[in-house]
Design a protein around this motif. Sequence first.
Motif, short mmCIF file in Angstrom:
data_model
loop_
_atom_site.label_atom_id
_atom_site.label_comp_id
_atom_site.label_asym_id
_atom_site.label_seq_id
_atom_site.Cartn_x
_atom_site.Cartn_y
_atom_site.Cartn_z
N ASN A 60 0.84 -1.20 0.00
CA ASN A 60 0.00 0.00 0.00
C ASN A 60 0.88 1.25 0.00
OD1 ASN A 60 -2.61 -1.12 -0.02
ND2 ASN A 60 -2.55 -1.52 2.18
N ILE A 61 0.27 2.39 -0.27
CA ILE A 61 1.00 3.65 -0.35
C ILE A 61 1.81 3.88 0.93
CG2 ILE A 61 -0.88 5.08 0.57
CD1 ILE A 61 -0.07 7.19 -1.58
N ASN A 62 3.04 4.36 0.77
CA ASN A 62 3.93 4.63 1.90
C ASN A 62 3.66 6.05 2.41
OD1 ASN A 62 6.02 5.13 3.68
ND2 ASN A 62 7.57 4.14 2.41
N PRO A 63 3.05 6.19 3.59
CA PRO A 63 2.73 7.54 4.08
C PRO A 63 3.95 8.43 4.25
CG PRO A 63 1.57 5.87 5.36
CD PRO A 63 2.57 5.14 4.51
N ASP A 64 5.11 7.82 4.50
CA ASP A 64 6.34 8.61 4.71
C ASP A 64 6.77 9.35 3.45
OD1 ASP A 64 6.43 7.68 7.31
OD2 ASP A 64 7.83 6.05 6.85
N LEU A 65 6.25 8.94 2.30
CA LEU A 65 6.65 9.55 1.03
C LEU A 65 5.63 10.56 0.50
CD1 LEU A 65 8.01 6.37 -0.80
CD2 LEU A 65 9.28 8.01 0.62
N ILE A 66 4.50 10.67 1.17
CA ILE A 66 3.42 11.52 0.65
C ILE A 66 3.77 12.99 0.71
CG2 ILE A 66 1.04 12.30 1.04
CD1 ILE A 66 0.33 9.44 1.83
N SER A 67 4.28 13.45 1.84
CA SER A 67 4.51 14.89 2.02
C SER A 67 5.43 15.47 0.96
CB SER A 67 5.06 15.16 3.42
OG SER A 67 4.11 14.83 4.40
N ASP A 68 6.43 14.69 0.52
CA ASP A 68 7.36 15.18 -0.49
C ASP A 68 6.69 15.46 -1.83
OD1 ASP A 68 9.42 15.00 1.32
OD2 ASP A 68 10.16 13.07 0.59
N LYS A 69 5.54 14.84 -2.06
CA LYS A 69 4.84 15.03 -3.34
C LYS A 69 3.73 16.09 -3.26
CE LYS A 69 6.94 11.95 -5.91
NZ LYS A 69 6.26 10.92 -6.68
N ILE A 70 3.52 16.66 -2.10
CA ILE A 70 2.45 17.65 -1.94
C ILE A 70 2.93 19.01 -2.43
CG2 ILE A 70 1.04 18.89 -0.25
CD1 ILE A 70 0.91 16.32 1.37
N THR A 71 2.12 19.65 -3.27
CA THR A 71 2.38 21.00 -3.77
C THR A 71 1.18 21.88 -3.45
OG1 THR A 71 1.35 20.72 -5.96
CG2 THR A 71 3.62 19.92 -5.70
N SER A 72 1.24 23.12 -3.89
CA SER A 72 0.11 24.03 -3.67
C SER A 72 -1.14 23.58 -4.42
CB SER A 72 0.49 25.45 -4.11
OG SER A 72 0.84 25.46 -5.49
N ARG A 73 -0.96 22.70 -5.42
CA ARG A 73 -2.10 22.22 -6.21
C ARG A 73 -2.68 20.92 -5.67
NH1 ARG A 73 -0.20 21.93 -12.29
NH2 ARG A 73 -2.43 21.50 -12.58
N THR A 74 -2.01 20.32 -4.68
CA THR A 74 -2.49 19.05 -4.12
C THR A 74 -3.71 19.30 -3.25
OG1 THR A 74 -0.21 18.24 -4.06
CG2 THR A 74 -1.85 17.00 -2.82
N LYS A 75 -4.78 18.61 -3.55
CA LYS A 75 -6.03 18.84 -2.80
C LYS A 75 -6.67 17.55 -2.26
CE LYS A 75 -5.74 23.22 -3.65
NZ LYS A 75 -5.32 24.14 -2.56
N ALA A 76 -6.11 16.39 -2.63
CA ALA A 76 -6.74 15.14 -2.18
C ALA A 76 -5.72 14.01 -2.15
CB ALA A 76 -7.91 14.77 -3.09
N ILE A 77 -6.05 12.98 -1.36
CA ILE A 77 -5.30 11.73 -1.33
C ILE A 77 -6.28 10.60 -1.61
CG2 ILE A 77 -3.90 10.13 0.04
CD1 ILE A 77 -3.10 12.50 1.81
N LEU A 78 -5.92 9.74 -2.55
CA LEU A 78 -6.69 8.52 -2.78
C LEU A 78 -5.92 7.36 -2.16
CD1 LEU A 78 -8.92 6.80 -3.95
CD2 LEU A 78 -7.77 6.85 -6.17
N ALA A 79 -6.46 6.82 -1.07
CA ALA A 79 -5.86 5.65 -0.41
C ALA A 79 -6.49 4.39 -0.98
CB ALA A 79 -6.08 5.74 1.09
N VAL A 80 -5.66 3.43 -1.35
CA VAL A 80 -6.15 2.17 -1.91
C VAL A 80 -5.82 1.04 -0.94
CG1 VAL A 80 -6.03 0.58 -3.85
CG2 VAL A 80 -5.75 3.04 -4.25
N HIS A 81 -6.83 0.26 -0.58
CA HIS A 81 -6.63 -0.88 0.32
C HIS A 81 -6.35 -2.11 -0.55
CE1 HIS A 81 -8.09 1.93 3.21
NE2 HIS A 81 -9.33 1.91 2.76
N LEU A 82 -5.14 -2.16 -1.09
CA LEU A 82 -4.81 -3.14 -2.12
C LEU A 82 -4.75 -4.55 -1.55
CD1 LEU A 82 -4.13 -3.01 -5.18
CD2 LEU A 82 -1.72 -3.17 -4.51
N TYR A 83 -5.24 -5.49 -2.34
CA TYR A 83 -5.26 -6.92 -2.01
C TYR A 83 -6.14 -7.24 -0.81
CZ TYR A 83 -0.95 -6.75 -4.87
OH TYR A 83 -0.03 -6.53 -5.87
N GLY A 84 -6.82 -6.22 -0.24
CA GLY A 84 -7.68 -6.45 0.91
C GLY A 84 -7.09 -5.99 2.23
N GLN A 85 -5.92 -5.34 2.19
CA GLN A 85 -5.28 -4.89 3.42
C GLN A 85 -5.51 -3.39 3.63
OE1 GLN A 85 -1.58 -6.20 5.77
NE2 GLN A 85 -0.77 -5.04 4.05
#
Length: 366
Positions: free
Chosen positions: A114-139
């Motif tokens: 699943n998405i690594n939360p530790d890497l999210i902040s580095d990708k956030i810009t002034s245009r970032t307005k949402a996060i899509l979290a995916v519960h992949l494989y059922g986790q």
Amino acid sequence: MIKFLDLQKINSVYQDQFQDKMKLVLEKGWFILGDEVKIFETNFANYCGSKHCIGVGNGLDALALIFKGYILLGKLQKGDEVIVPANTYIASILAILQADLIPVLVEPSLETYNINPDLISDKITSRTKAILAVHLYGQLAEMDSINAIANQYNLVVVEDAAQAHGVFKNQKSKIKSQKSSVAYSFYPGKNLGALGDAGAITTNDDELAKVISSLRNYGSEKKYHNEFIGINSRLDELQAAFLNVKLPNLDAENELRRTIAKRYLSEINNNKIVLPIWDLSSNHVFHLFVIRNDNRKVLQNYLLENGIETMIHYPIPPHKQKAFADWNSLFFPITEKIHNEVLSLPISPVMTMDEVDFVIEMINKY
């Protein structure tokens, strides 16, 4: 042959009830947004611990309608950026694009996929307005961390639970107050599968629920009166009837999946195989049991020759798809490693313990 997923066997136990439901729907003569849809929406909302459930045509539409609903409510604008896992099924990304939003890919954790939360902040810009979290494989994704980041940056959170029916079972106290909206697919192979395409959205947001209910029905709440530019994506009355039959057994069937997963985790002992990491205190409904091997094709052929059918979820990461030619030069090494090595073993509520024994035996002999 041990099938990867025996849908005939899964659905055969419901055959008489399905026939009864078909007869009931035919006798009523109401085939679109009738009683069965209303009953399922109530039942599934209660099951998920949410205020609202809106039945739609499929899981892709469920995701896209959430984003379009937020745009109509002014919480998002076309052209906004949405953080999304690089390791996901392509529908997660298509939904963002269909709503005229911009996907921003973030690497997963190699432990959870699943998405690594530790890497999210580095990708956030002034245009970032949402996060899509995916519960992949059922986790369940790391929602506490994701929600904390969303609160810090004032971002909308959307959840893709297409593979995770029942993952919130022990989280209902949290769900009651959560701000995110969740999209589900009831594609036949899912833990809660219809007999065709079907989907739903759960949310605690009254305004969003009202808007999506209209958007799925041509943008209309009252026939021939169209408030929005909507689409036709309504949960079919007959599919809702089938889902009403199957929903009461979902928890028991998920427990059978977990039983098989525990056996795989404890009894597969082969240093060529990388098993998934599952903290038993975390939520996982094992839509898929995914192992990794650096020579996957040889392993898959070996298992097939020994009567075990497997699948690859997924062979090509989204950023390497021909449809996204502009992304093909991007490099996501963890995502690419996952897509090059994963192999899904048979796991379903109709597998016998003898079949599980044989899968374990053959993998340990590899």
